[in-house]
Write a protein that holds these residues in place. Structure first.
Motif, PDB file in Angstrom:
ATOM      1  N   SER A  66     -33.113  38.439  25.928  1.00 25.00           N
ATOM      2  CA  SER A  66     -33.421  39.696  26.610  1.00 25.00           C
ATOM      3  C   SER A  66     -32.138  40.493  26.831  1.00 25.00           C
ATOM      4  CB  SER A  66     -34.124  39.426  27.939  1.00 25.00           C
ATOM      5  OG  SER A  66     -33.286  38.665  28.775  1.00 25.00           O
TER       6      SER A  66
ATOM      7  N   SER B  39     -34.504  40.335  19.819  1.00 27.18           N
ATOM      8  CA  SER B  39     -35.850  40.376  20.382  1.00 27.18           C
ATOM      9  C   SER B  39     -36.347  41.825  20.291  1.00 27.18           C
ATOM     10  CB  SER B  39     -35.836  39.878  21.829  1.00 27.18           C
ATOM     11  OG  SER B  39     -34.948  40.631  22.613  1.00 27.18           O
TER      12      SER B  39
ATOM     13  N   ASP C   1     -38.141  37.716  14.355  1.00 28.34           N
ATOM     14  CA  ASP C   1     -39.277  37.967  15.245  1.00 28.34           C
ATOM     15  C   ASP C   1     -40.115  39.120  14.696  1.00 28.34           C
ATOM     16  OD1 ASP C   1     -40.661  39.434  17.465  1.00 28.34           O
ATOM     17  OD2 ASP C   1     -39.791  37.847  18.702  1.00 28.34           O
TER      18      ASP C   1
ATOM     19  N   ALA D 203     -40.133  42.284  16.789  1.00 27.69           N
ATOM     20  CA  ALA D 203     -38.892  43.055  16.652  1.00 27.69           C
ATOM     21  C   ALA D 203     -38.928  43.878  15.365  1.00 27.69           C
ATOM     22  CB  ALA D 203     -37.681  42.128  16.670  1.00 27.69           C
TER      23      ALA D 203
END
Length: 138
Positions: free
Chosen positions: A33, A66, A100, A103
């Motif tokens: 994060s 992310s 991801d 993402a």
């Protein structure tokens, strides 16, 4: 003749910005994060480095990234990208895509939203392909 080594221009918890000897910047996102203020700082330094060097190319390594938050995405598309293109000469972005899927989708949305600016993005699975494309551009 020796080739100059790349140098770090800026680094924080969000990522690292490198000046590459082949006349492009490399933006590497870290995993995890992000604090939005640090995200903005990293991208603001990216604009400043483009301006300082007079470069137009950016390799964006999102492999560990992310997804963008809605605030990050909004700031990028309404403030950062327009300024980077119109004021700082940003023209070409080679994106090494994130592992991801969310993402990847967030980046696709940024690309689609910013098409009117006239810069060009291309996506790559590997660094070598992205680098080859960037250095082939005049």
């Amino acid at each position: 003749m020796t080739i100059a080594a790349r140098t770090i221009y800026f680094k924080n918890d969000v990522g690292c910005l490198w000046e590459e000897p082949l006349a492009y910047l490399r933006l590497e996102y870290c995993a995890g994060s992000r604090e939005e203020s640090q995200f903005r700082a990293l991208l603001t330094h990216t604009r400043q480095a483009l301006q300082r060097r007079g470069w137009s190319k950016l390799l964006i390594d999102q492999q560990q990234m992310s997804p963008f938050t809605s605030g990050e995405e909004a700031w990028m598309t309404t403030e950062w990208l327009p300024r980077a293109v119109l004021e700082n000469g940003y023209r070409y972005g080679a994106v090494v895509v994130a592992h991801d899927v969310f993402a990847r989708l967030a980046m696709t949305n940024v690309v689609m939203t910013s098409r009117r600016l006239g810069h060009i993005y291309r996506s790559f699975e590997h660094d070598a392909e992205a680098i080859a494309w960037l250095v082939s551009l005049v």
